[in-house]
Motif scaffolding. Structure first.
Motif, mmCIF file in Angstrom:
data_model
loop_
_atom_site.group_PDB
_atom_site.id
_atom_site.type_symbol
_atom_site.label_atom_id
_atom_site.label_comp_id
_atom_site.label_asym_id
_atom_site.label_seq_id
_atom_site.Cartn_x
_atom_site.Cartn_y
_atom_site.Cartn_z
ATOM 1 N N VAL A 58 0.835 -1.199 0.000
ATOM 2 C CA VAL A 58 0.000 0.000 0.000
ATOM 3 C C VAL A 58 0.874 1.256 0.000
ATOM 4 O O VAL A 58 1.852 1.348 0.731
ATOM 5 C CB VAL A 58 -0.915 0.032 1.252
ATOM 6 C CG1 VAL A 58 -1.748 1.310 1.279
ATOM 7 C CG2 VAL A 58 -1.821 -1.186 1.288
ATOM 8 N N THR A 117 -5.223 5.696 -1.515
ATOM 9 C CA THR A 117 -4.195 4.656 -1.465
ATOM 10 C C THR A 117 -4.228 3.840 -2.753
ATOM 11 O O THR A 117 -5.237 3.802 -3.456
ATOM 12 C CB THR A 117 -4.406 3.694 -0.278
ATOM 13 O OG1 THR A 117 -5.636 2.996 -0.463
ATOM 14 C CG2 THR A 117 -4.429 4.428 1.048
ATOM 15 N N LYS A 122 -2.500 -2.252 4.760
ATOM 16 C CA LYS A 122 -3.912 -2.057 5.106
ATOM 17 C C LYS A 122 -4.377 -3.275 5.892
ATOM 18 O O LYS A 122 -4.252 -4.403 5.412
ATOM 19 C CB LYS A 122 -4.754 -1.892 3.842
ATOM 20 C CG LYS A 122 -6.241 -1.732 4.157
ATOM 21 C CD LYS A 122 -7.057 -1.392 2.925
ATOM 22 C CE LYS A 122 -7.296 -2.605 2.073
ATOM 23 N NZ LYS A 122 -8.301 -2.376 1.024
#
Ligand code: ASP
Ligand code: MG
Length: 407
Positions: free
Chosen positions: A261, A308, A341
């Protein structure tokens, strides 16, 4: 007794010995008095090998010819598996997707099933035969061969189960079922006895790749009961079904992680209509996949927008936003890679306050800072430092006592 659809993935039919093992499993199911339709994938990595062959010839293969090529992988495994079953003295017939009556739209390489003409399937079932169907393929109304996108055999199985009203669609793979978290990361992760379609969809989108997402959507739409289990043992798997039974609804069913991420924040964006559209159109036109989007309005007429995506896209995304800056009139951009995440998924959280608080408290207690938060009805995701990901998953798993889920 009933009609059972089974699907075996590439690993499960990866060599002759494994094909024999699958044949035995099919025969055992048949011997219990069931009618069996089995869907198989191409052996081992053969789909990848076919793709590599095409790429060695041209960088830009025609989609139609690609389907012509890729569909052969499954044709190998249905023929071999049928021979194995025949060898053991059982009546069996192999069918390509087209022969099984699977019709799709014209989108080569990621076609959608439009309808299933189940007459051939019914005829073979009535004749008492075991049916072996090539996964991942179908035909258009005009007779062209199509494929359903990577991992598409799952969808074939679910669609056939819906079309012949099977009692269950068993997906055999190389894992035991769906787990509360990745067992490689969380040693006390537990296999879930059941998950709802919606939970499965969220978990799949978060990287629990035990079932193709489209297969879960199809199962949900047609209410097909799916069971994910291992082809290498006899353990009971995970049932995926409608999560309407109250006592079956859990607050949190699983903790998922995405370790790739990057976060980009655009500061001081004027709060005018069209700006967000501009930014994300620019990213979309450059094929940049955006995951979370968070806009906040800390100073009235000016917004901060964070989003993101994957690490590999972050430089390109920065470039695009830099170019757009004069047009959107923002103050600055910041990028951070190497984030993770961590998400919790649970059908019960929508009617129970406090789940988010518990998750954040668990992270705080471990001294982990949260960079970004987003939620859906049955999911809460936090972005945090990649280095902290493993411990974050564990403390959240502990907090919701997921290792105590009863199998
Ligand atoms: N053989 C195809 C693939 O590897 C389809 C499947 O495995 O479901 O994507
Ligand atoms: Mg495969």
């Amino acid at each position: 007794m009933g009609i059972i659809v089974q699907k075996y993935g590439g690993t499960s039919v990866g060599n002759p010995e494994r094909i024999m093992n699958v044949a035995n499993r099919i025969i055992a199911t048949k011997e219990k008095g069931n009618s069996v339709i089995t869907v198989v994938s191409a052996m081992g990595d053969s789909t990848d090998e076919l793709l590599a062959l095409a790429n060695a010839i041209t960088k830009n293969p025609s989609h139609r010819e690609m389907d012509m090529l890729l569909a052969t992988g499954e044709q190998v495994s249905i023929a071999l598996l049928s021979m194995a079953i025949k060898e053991k003295g059982y009546e069996v017939v192999s069918l390509t997707g087209a022969q099984a009556g699977i019709y799709t739209d014209n989108t080569h390489k990621k076609a959608k099933i439009t309808r299933i003409d189940n007459r051939r399937l019914k005829k073979e079932i009535d004749a008492g035969k075991i049916i072996i169907v090539a996964g991942f393929q179908g035909k258009t109304e005009s007779g062209e061969i199509t494929t359903l996108g990577r991992g598409g055999s799952d969808t074939t199985a679910v669609a056939l189960a819906a079309a012949i009203k099977a009692d269950v669609c068993e997906i055999y793979t190389d894992v035991d079922g769906v787990y509360t978290s990745d067992p490689r990361l969380v040693l006390d992760a537990k296999k879930l006895p059941f998950v709802s379609y919606d939970e499965m969809l969220e978990l799949a989108s978060l990287g629990a790749l035990v079932l193709q997402t489209r297969a879960v959507e199809y199962a949900k739409q047609h209410n097909v009961k799916v069971c994910v289990r291992s082809s290498f043992n006899n353990n009971e798997g995970t049932i995926v079904e409608e999560g309407s039974v109250m006592e079956k609804i859990r607050l949190v069913s699983g903790v998922a992680h995405d370790l790739d991420v990057a976060k980009i924040t655009i500061y001081g964006v004027p709060d005018n209509p069209g700006i967000a559209g501009n930014i994300f159109r620019g990213l979309a036109d450059n094929a940049i996949n955006v995951d979370m989007i968070v806009q906040s309005n800390p100073r009235g007429s000016i917004n901060d927008i964070s989003f993101t995506g994957h690490n590999e896209d972050k430089d390109k995304a920065m470039e695009i936003i830099d170019k757009l800056t004069p047009q959107i009139g923002s103050e600055g951009v910041k990028v951070r890679g190497n984030l993770a995440k961590i998400s919790i998924v649970g059908a019960g959280m929508q009617s129970n306050p406090g789940v988010a608080a518990s998750m954040f408290e668990a992270l705080a207690k471990a001294g982990i800072n949260i960079e970004l938060i987003s939620t859906s009805e049955i999911k809460i995701s936090c972005i945090l430092e990649l280095e902290k990901a493993k411990i974050a998953v564990q403390v959240i798993h502990d907090k919701f006592k997921l290792s105590e889920i009863e199998d």
